[in-house]
Write a protein that holds these residues in place. Structure first.
Motif, short mmCIF file in Angstrom:
data_model
loop_
_atom_site.label_atom_id
_atom_site.label_comp_id
_atom_site.label_asym_id
_atom_site.label_seq_id
_atom_site.Cartn_x
_atom_site.Cartn_y
_atom_site.Cartn_z
N MET A 22 1.09 0.50 -1.05
CA MET A 22 -0.09 -0.14 -1.62
C MET A 22 -1.32 0.59 -1.09
O MET A 22 -1.60 0.56 0.11
CB MET A 22 -0.15 -1.61 -1.22
N LEU A 23 -2.01 1.29 -1.97
CA LEU A 23 -3.26 1.96 -1.62
C LEU A 23 -4.38 0.95 -1.84
O LEU A 23 -4.52 0.41 -2.94
CB LEU A 23 -3.45 3.18 -2.51
N LEU A 24 -5.13 0.68 -0.80
CA LEU A 24 -6.15 -0.36 -0.86
C LEU A 24 -7.52 0.20 -0.51
O LEU A 24 -7.67 0.90 0.51
CB LEU A 24 -5.81 -1.48 0.14
N THR A 25 -8.52 -0.10 -1.34
CA THR A 25 -9.88 0.30 -0.98
C THR A 25 -10.23 -0.40 0.34
O THR A 25 -9.60 -1.39 0.72
CB THR A 25 -10.89 -0.13 -2.06
N HIS A 26 -11.23 0.12 1.02
CA HIS A 26 -11.61 -0.48 2.30
C HIS A 26 -12.01 -1.95 2.13
O HIS A 26 -11.68 -2.79 2.99
CB HIS A 26 -12.71 0.33 2.96
N SER A 27 -12.69 -2.28 1.03
CA SER A 27 -13.08 -3.68 0.82
C SER A 27 -11.85 -4.55 0.60
O SER A 27 -11.78 -5.68 1.10
CB SER A 27 -14.06 -3.81 -0.34
N LYS A 78 15.85 -6.52 -0.23
CA LYS A 78 14.82 -6.31 0.77
C LYS A 78 14.04 -5.05 0.42
O LYS A 78 14.60 -4.04 0.00
CB LYS A 78 15.43 -6.18 2.15
N MET A 79 12.73 -5.16 0.56
CA MET A 79 11.83 -4.06 0.20
C MET A 79 10.80 -3.89 1.29
O MET A 79 10.62 -4.78 2.12
CB MET A 79 11.11 -4.37 -1.12
N ILE A 80 10.11 -2.76 1.28
CA ILE A 80 8.98 -2.56 2.17
C ILE A 80 7.77 -2.17 1.33
O ILE A 80 7.89 -1.37 0.39
CB ILE A 80 9.26 -1.51 3.26
N PHE A 81 6.66 -2.78 1.64
CA PHE A 81 5.37 -2.45 1.03
C PHE A 81 4.49 -1.94 2.16
O PHE A 81 4.08 -2.71 3.03
CB PHE A 81 4.74 -3.67 0.36
N VAL A 82 4.22 -0.66 2.16
CA VAL A 82 3.35 -0.05 3.16
C VAL A 82 1.93 -0.13 2.62
O VAL A 82 1.64 0.38 1.55
CB VAL A 82 3.75 1.42 3.42
N ASN A 83 1.04 -0.81 3.35
CA ASN A 83 -0.35 -0.96 2.93
C ASN A 83 -1.20 0.08 3.65
O ASN A 83 -1.18 0.15 4.88
CB ASN A 83 -0.86 -2.37 3.26
N LEU A 84 -1.95 0.87 2.88
CA LEU A 84 -2.79 1.92 3.45
C LEU A 84 -4.22 1.80 2.96
O LEU A 84 -4.45 1.74 1.75
CB LEU A 84 -2.25 3.31 3.05
N PRO A 85 -5.20 1.78 3.87
CA PRO A 85 -6.59 1.80 3.44
C PRO A 85 -6.98 3.21 3.00
O PRO A 85 -6.61 4.19 3.65
CB PRO A 85 -7.35 1.37 4.70
N VAL A 86 -7.70 3.31 1.88
CA VAL A 86 -8.12 4.62 1.37
C VAL A 86 -9.61 4.60 1.03
O VAL A 86 -10.15 3.57 0.63
CB VAL A 86 -7.29 5.05 0.14
N THR A 87 -10.24 5.75 1.19
CA THR A 87 -11.68 5.83 0.91
C THR A 87 -11.97 6.05 -0.57
O THR A 87 -13.01 5.63 -1.06
CB THR A 87 -12.34 6.96 1.72
N ASP A 88 -11.06 6.70 -1.27
CA ASP A 88 -11.26 7.01 -2.69
C ASP A 88 -9.94 6.71 -3.40
O ASP A 88 -8.99 7.49 -3.33
CB ASP A 88 -11.66 8.48 -2.84
N LEU A 89 -9.89 5.58 -4.10
CA LEU A 89 -8.64 5.12 -4.70
C LEU A 89 -8.11 6.11 -5.75
O LEU A 89 -6.91 6.41 -5.75
CB LEU A 89 -8.83 3.73 -5.32
N ALA A 90 -8.96 6.64 -6.60
CA ALA A 90 -8.50 7.58 -7.63
C ALA A 90 -7.92 8.84 -7.00
O ALA A 90 -6.87 9.34 -7.43
CB ALA A 90 -9.64 7.92 -8.58
N ARG A 91 -8.59 9.36 -5.97
CA ARG A 91 -8.10 10.57 -5.29
C ARG A 91 -6.76 10.28 -4.62
O ARG A 91 -5.83 11.09 -4.72
CB ARG A 91 -9.14 11.02 -4.25
N ALA A 92 -6.64 9.13 -3.94
CA ALA A 92 -5.40 8.79 -3.26
C ALA A 92 -4.26 8.61 -4.26
O ALA A 92 -3.15 9.09 -4.04
CB ALA A 92 -5.59 7.51 -2.44
#
Length: 136
Positions: free
Chosen positions: A49-54, A3-17
Motif C-alpha cells: 500500500m503506497l500512501l501519501t504522507h497525509s 493469510k496475506m501481508i499488506f506492507v504500508n509505505l509512505p511516499v512523497t509522490d504517489l504517481a511516481r511511486a
C-alpha cells in the motif's frame, strides 16, 4: 481467508511511486487505490500500500524516517537469477537505486538490494531449495 501481508509505505509522490512499482512488476489493484493511496500487488498474498504522507498520518502519529534511513529491508522472491537482475535494472531505470547493499551469491541463493524513490529498501532474491547445502 488466506493469510496475506499488506506492507504500508509512505511516499512523497504517489504517481511516481506507482510507476516505479509497476516497472518492477507489481500490478495496481484499483479497487483499493484512490488519490491518496495505491494498492500494488506482487502476489495473491503480498500487497504494498503506497500512501501519501497525509494518508499515512491518518494511521499513525509516528514520524516518517528520512529516505537515508532504513527501518526494514523487505525481501521478495523472484523466479530466477535473471529476474533478480531485471528487477534491479528496472529500479535504477525508474527513479530508484540499484545495489544499495552488496549483492550476495551463495550458489543456491542470489540477491540484490534496491531502494525505491522514497528510500524503502527491497531485496530481490532467488533461491533453489534443492541446492541448499546440508547442515552436516
Amino acid at each position: 481467508m488466506t493469510k496475506m501481508i499488506f506492507v504500508n509505505l509512505p511516499v512523497t509522490d504517489l504517481a511516481r511511486a506507482r510507476a516505479f512499482y509497476e516497472a518492477l512488476g507489481f500490478i495496481n489493484n484499483p479497487q483499493f487505490s484512490d488519490d491518496n493511496s495505491a494498492c500494488m500487488v506482487w502476489s495473491e498474498a503480498i500487497h504494498v500500500m503506497l500512501l501519501t504522507h497525509s494518508k499515512w498520518s491518518s494511521f499513525t502519529s509516528r514520524p516518517i524516517p528520512p529516505a537515508s534511513m532504513s527501518e526494514v529491508m523487505l525481501a521478495i522472491s523472484c523466479d530466477s537469477r535473471e529476474a533478480v537482475d531485471r528487477m534491479n535494472e528496472a529500479a535504477a531505470g525508474h527513479g530508484g537505486t540499484a545495489d544499495v547493499n552488496p549483492q550476495q551469491d551463495l550458489g543456491f541463493l542470489f540477491n540484490r538490494s534496491l531502494a525505491d524513490p522514497d528510500g524503502h529498501v527491497w531485496e530481490a532474491m532467488w533461491m533453489d531449495p534443492a541446492a541448499i547445502p546440508s547442515a552436516d
